[in-house]
Design an enzyme around this catalytic site. Structure first.
Site, PDB file in Angstrom:
ATOM      1  N   ASP A  29       0.820  -1.219   0.000  1.00  0.00           N
ATOM      2  CA  ASP A  29       0.000   0.000   0.000  1.00  0.00           C
ATOM      3  C   ASP A  29       0.853   1.268   0.000  1.00  0.00           C
ATOM      4  O   ASP A  29       0.456   2.287   0.550  1.00  0.00           O
ATOM      5  CB  ASP A  29      -0.964   0.014   1.206  1.00  0.00           C
ATOM      6  CG  ASP A  29      -1.701  -1.298   1.341  1.00  0.00           C
ATOM      7  OD1 ASP A  29      -2.245  -1.747   0.330  1.00  0.00           O
ATOM      8  OD2 ASP A  29      -1.686  -1.889   2.428  1.00  0.00           O
TER       9      ASP A  29
ATOM     10  N   HIS B 167      -4.141  -2.094  -6.365  1.00  0.00           N
ATOM     11  CA  HIS B 167      -3.490  -0.871  -6.812  1.00  0.00           C
ATOM     12  C   HIS B 167      -4.547   0.160  -7.137  1.00  0.00           C
ATOM     13  O   HIS B 167      -5.444  -0.097  -7.932  1.00  0.00           O
ATOM     14  CB  HIS B 167      -2.674  -1.139  -8.082  1.00  0.00           C
ATOM     15  CG  HIS B 167      -1.462  -1.950  -7.824  1.00  0.00           C
ATOM     16  ND1 HIS B 167      -0.715  -2.515  -8.830  1.00  0.00           N
ATOM     17  CD2 HIS B 167      -0.846  -2.270  -6.685  1.00  0.00           C
ATOM     18  CE1 HIS B 167       0.296  -3.166  -8.296  1.00  0.00           C
ATOM     19  NE2 HIS B 167       0.232  -3.035  -6.996  1.00  0.00           N
TER      20      HIS B 167
HETATM   21  P1  IMP Z   1      -2.411 -12.965   2.001  1.00  0.00           P
HETATM   22  O1  IMP Z   1      -1.509 -12.447   0.948  1.00  0.00           O
HETATM   23  O2  IMP Z   1      -3.869 -12.716   1.710  1.00  0.00           O
HETATM   24  O3  IMP Z   1      -2.147 -14.395   2.357  1.00  0.00           O
HETATM   25  O4  IMP Z   1      -2.122 -12.142   3.342  1.00  0.00           O
HETATM   26  C1  IMP Z   1      -0.904 -12.270   4.069  1.00  0.00           C
HETATM   27  C2  IMP Z   1      -0.512 -10.967   4.710  1.00  0.00           C
HETATM   28  O5  IMP Z   1      -0.103 -10.046   3.705  1.00  0.00           O
HETATM   29  C3  IMP Z   1      -1.625 -10.262   5.463  1.00  0.00           C
HETATM   30  O6  IMP Z   1      -1.067  -9.575   6.572  1.00  0.00           O
HETATM   31  C4  IMP Z   1      -2.168  -9.270   4.462  1.00  0.00           C
HETATM   32  O7  IMP Z   1      -2.796  -8.174   5.082  1.00  0.00           O
HETATM   33  C5  IMP Z   1      -0.886  -8.865   3.786  1.00  0.00           C
HETATM   34  N1  IMP Z   1      -1.074  -8.390   2.413  1.00  0.00           N
HETATM   35  C6  IMP Z   1      -1.204  -9.130   1.306  1.00  0.00           C
HETATM   36  N2  IMP Z   1      -1.281  -8.356   0.243  1.00  0.00           N
HETATM   37  C7  IMP Z   1      -1.176  -7.092   0.658  1.00  0.00           C
HETATM   38  C8  IMP Z   1      -1.145  -5.820  -0.014  1.00  0.00           C
HETATM   39  O8  IMP Z   1      -1.195  -5.709  -1.236  1.00  0.00           O
HETATM   40  N3  IMP Z   1      -1.043  -4.735   0.796  1.00  0.00           N
HETATM   41  C9  IMP Z   1      -0.929  -4.836   2.134  1.00  0.00           C
HETATM   42  N4  IMP Z   1      -0.919  -5.985   2.783  1.00  0.00           N
HETATM   43  C10 IMP Z   1      -1.046  -7.107   2.059  1.00  0.00           C
END
Ligand code: IMP
Length: 455
Positions: A26, A54
């Site tokens: 982010d 995005h």
């Molecule tokens: P997952 O990718 O859904 O398995 O999430 C794993 C961790 O990565 C969690 O803490 C999510 O909040 C974080 N996360 C995954 N993608 C993003 C992103 O694009 N921005 C911020 N956090 C992310």
């Protein structure tokens, strides 16, 4: 697509470049990619899936992209979803339809790897069921949830590594093959879901095969061997921008494990996730928010659980693009940023959301950590357990009152804001080449001079 159908932009640099987040996601990567897109011919996603979000603002239009590279909003670009991405085909089609409805061209400018793995509905169920199980158990064992986006990312990558239960985009183009694979997968997956305590709706291979073969048919014109495609483009003299999703500190190997995502989202994921050797990347832009945020669980040494944190959240509109969750907010952690710069080989920083910091009397920047035993370190520790109890060591810098949203170049910035960026450059050792003070394209400017001089 024949490489000769595209022409190299006259302003294209000779080098291929990458854009990567230096924190926990982010950071405003979409905005920077969108800005840089005009200089490159192909935009390549190499990791992650619909967990990424995005946001790109073009004029008054705001686009939230999850799987499709931000280059889709430019004209004449080839946008590639590489083999390292996990694709939820239905989400991808929703995104395609949404863009088309708004007049954005999506045709042979979108190419999807036939080797990208598929996120299936049962992956999302598994993701949610495991998170709920961990939540229930956390009281007893201390094992907390990861706080995933529940987009099925972890389970889809698990299947990729397990191999025998994986589906790739190319499989969606062969109904009989897809059915055969699903016949093996479905029984096993129901048993696994049951073991997680999920309320299992029967997985019927014929139904799933029909549903996803239909999605595959719609995506057929886009699905191809993107490794040959990108090399054909490179050999024809065209330039490539690699668009990282998520961010370095969420990298499965180099992030704050286990509070990470399931792919290599640092630039180290580019070779494996796109088929392009790392040595072909000439420039890496590291995107750094002027403060820190993270979503989900995991270590966050500079987190602010007070009014200051709330103020940053409100001013920065810090709510997830993908999940809408409020983001955890805190001061800029340069120990973490410097580590990411090292791992990603970043050459320059793009600092985003600097405008959010207006109005604070003073600003803090973390330059070291104090361990629970009182000792100090200037090194990041990419392991949640070993980071337990770390507290920040801050430098305090003067703040500035003025709103920055109308600034169009470096000299427009208040002296204190220039000094803030100068501090970053001095500490991290690479220049801040881009600064963004708002969501619109016109609110990001380049700085060829070093801010360090102002400090
Ligand atoms: P997952 O990718 O859904 O398995 O999430 C794993 C961790 O990565 C969690 O803490 C999510 O909040 C974080 N996360 C995954 N993608 C993003 C992103 O694009 N921005 C911020 N956090 C992310």
């Amino acid at each position: 697509m024949s490489p000769s159908t595209h022409h190299r932009s006259s302003s294209s640099p000779a080098v291929h470049a990458a854009v990567v987040g230096l924190q926990w996601g982010d950071e405003g990567k979409g905005k920077i990619v969108d800005l840089l897109t005009s200089r490159y011919d192909c935009i390549v996603r190499y990791n992650g899936g619909a967990n990424a979000g995005h946001t790109v603002q073009v004029g008054t239009e705001r686009y939230a992209l999850h799987l499709i590279p931000s280059g889709i909003l430019g004209s004449g670009k080839i946008n590639i979803v590489g083999n390292g991405v996990v694709v939820d085909p239905e989400k991808l089609l929703d995104e395609v339809d949404g863009l088309r409805k708004r007049g954005v061209h999506v045709g042979d400018n979108l190419r999807i790897s036939d080797r990208a793995h598929v996120v299936m509905p049962y992956h999302k169920e598994q993701d949610a069921a495991l998170e709920e199980l961990l939540e229930k158990k956390s009281g007893k064992s201390g094992a907390g949830q990861i706080g995933t986006t529940r987009r099925g990312i972890g389970p889809a990558y698990s299947d990729k590594v397990r191999r025998s239960t994986a589906l790739r985009m190319g499989d969606l183009l062969d109904h009989a093959l897809l059915l055969r694979k699903l016949e093996t997968i479905c029984g096993l997956r129901m048993a696994e879901l049951e073991a997680l305590g999920a309320s299992v709706t029967p997985l019927i291979p014929e139904q799933l095969a029909a549903r996803f073969a239909a999605a595959g048919e719609r995506l057929r014109p886009h699905i191809t061997d993107t490794v040959y495609l990108v090399h054909d483009e490179i050999n024809a003299g065209r330039s490539v921008l690699f668009e990282g999703a998520n961010a370095c500190l969420l990298d499965i190997d180099h992030g704050t494990f286990p509070y990470v995502t399931s792919s290599n989202c640092s630039t180290l994921g580019i070779p494996a996730g796109s088929g392009v050797p790392g040595r072909m990347i000439g420039k890496v832009y590291g995107i750094m928010k002027a403060y820190s945020t993270r979503v989900g669980g995991g270590p966050f040494v500079t987190e602010l659980l007070d009014e200051t944190g709330n103020r940053i959240r409100a001013r920065g509109r810090e709510y997830g693009t993908t999940t809408g969750r409020p983001r955890r907010c805190g001061w800029l952690d340069l120990v973490a940023v410097k580590y990411s710069v090292m791992v990603c080989g970043a050459d320059a920083i793009a600092c985003t959301l600097l405008d959010v910091l207006s109005g604070f009397d003073e600003l803090k920047i973390c330059v070291g950590y104090r361990r629970p035993d009182g000792s100090v370190t200037d090194r990041f520790v990419p392991d949640a357990e070993r980071m337990n109890g770390f507290t920040p060591i801050y430098e305090t810098l003067p703040g500035w009152e003025r709103e920055l949203t109308a600034c169009t170049d470096r000299d427009d910035l208040p002296r204190e804001a220039q000094a803030y960026l100068g501090f970053v450059e001095n500490f991290v050792g690479i220049p801040v080449e881009l600064v963004s003070v708002g969501p619109e394209r016109s609110q990001t400017f380049e700085s060829s001079q070093r801010f360090a001089a102002a400090h």
